[in-house]
Design a protein around this motif. Structure first.
Motif: not given
Length: 358
Positions: A219-224, A277-282, A309-314, A351-358
């Motif tokens: 459902k979701t991948t959070v990276a890094p 690895g879809h989070w790497t797109q953004d 930092r990306v939260e990818m959700t299928n 959908v990739n939700r994009v946030k700044p790196l901490d």
């Protein structure tokens, strides 16, 4: 080999979403792409130079693909191994190689290989009969997970066994097919690592992702992922050992069980670009799809550092109908696969939700 120049043609076995995103990445680098897929007007075919509409084992189609493409890859690991062998026999340059495909297509072979290169897995037993299953349960204990040795994905071809009395029903549930019984892993979370190896042997590894599943489907991948240096180092060492053990060329996905005490066990590998690895797109300058194209074409590998930092959700089934709402979010990057029918559980986009790196 010398790097393939822009204007070369790449062949992809498989016309689904992974093939589509590979084709789009190849186009950005100046390559032409031809898809081989039995589904007319496939998602990947619609964004490519052309599509050969034929079964994956169609000898004429494979011959044509091998002649027009300077390199061939695949978007899923269940492409018939005989098809890859046919391409190679015809002189086509195929990556990843047949060894990676053979290992990934059989879960017993996969675990045997992984443990052999020091990438530890859960304990397991090969199952060809109900007697094998009962013996495996006695040795591994319950609960244990029964999986078909070949095929099966997103929770399909699997059955949990909580008690020896359930063995017969579980074996029937997987059709009595050759299977593997896996000991239960007492893990705190699932991590994954996406890594690539070039034709020159260079290795590039992305930051880890943390995965959340629902109903057996990612459902979701959070990276890094939030991991310590020891865990990151161990995951990268595992990925490198697998890549080198397979003499691999291309991008590989590795799913890991984090036991919470510094120990990582490999769940499974995928010899292709991977959903986690879809989070790497953004989140990265060079995403996993471009990285795969670079590797198979003999180009230098691209950078893997995360710039966000990306939260990818299928988006599964009719969740894709949220596209208008998601497209209006400033932090959201929408990736739709162009599939016509939104069946329940079918991956329609992410959908990739994009946030700044901490």
């Amino acid at each position: 080999m010398a790097p393939l120049p822009p204007g070369s043609t790449l062949g992809i076995l498989g016309g689904g979403q992974l093939g589509r995103m590979l084709s789009q990445a190849a186009s950005r680098l100046g390559f032409n792409v031809v898809i081989l897929d039995p589904e007319e007007n496939s998602p990947a075919g619609r964004v490519s130079q052309g599509q050969i509409v034929a079964a994956y084992d169609d000898l004429t189609a494979l011959t044509v693909l091998g002649r027009v493409a300077q390199a061939v890859t695949f978007e899923f690991e269940n492409v018939p191994a005989a098809s890859v062998a046919r391409l190679v026999e015809g002189g086509a340059l195929v990556a990843p190689g047949s060894r990676a495909l053979a290992v990934a297509q059989d879960r017993v072979e996969e675990k045997t290989f992984l443990n052999g290169v020091g990438a530890t897995t859960v304990d397991y037993a090969a199952v060809d009969s109900l007697d094998d299953l009962l013996a495996g349960l006695e040795r591994l204990g319950a609960p244990a997970l029964l999986k078909t040795r070949r095929e099966g994905y997103d929770g399909k071809g699997q059955a949990w066994i909580h008690d020896a009395a359930e063995a017969g029903a579980a074996f029937a549930a997987v059709g009595g097919a050759p299977s593997i019984l896996e000991a239960r892993a007492d893990f705190t979370r699932e991590l994954s690592v996406i890594a690539a190896r070039g034709r020159d042997g260079a290795v590039a590894v992305y930051p880890l992702g943390e995965n959340i599943h629902k109903g057996g489907v990612l459902k979701t991948t959070v990276a890094p992922a939030a991991v310590d240096a020891k865990t990151e180092k161990r995951a990268k060492a595992i990925a490198k050992a697998i890549l080198e053990g397979l003499d691999y060329v291309g991008v590989l996905g590795v799913e890991l069980f984090d036991l919470g005490n510094g120990t990582l066990l490999v769940n499974e590998i995928a010899p292709r670009v991977h959903n986690t690895g879809h989070w790497t797109q953004d989140g990265c300058a060079c995403d996993q799809f471009e990285q795969h194209i670079r590797a198979i074409a003999g180009w230098p590998l691209g950078p893997t550092a995360a710039h966000a930092r990306v939260e990818m959700t299928n988006l599964l089934g009719d969740e894709v109908e949220q596209w208008a709402k998601l497209a209006g979010r400033a932090d959201a990057r929408l990736h739709l696969y162009g599939k016509a029918e939104a069946r329940p559980g079918r991956k329609m986009g992410h959908v990739n939700r994009v946030k700044p790196l901490d």
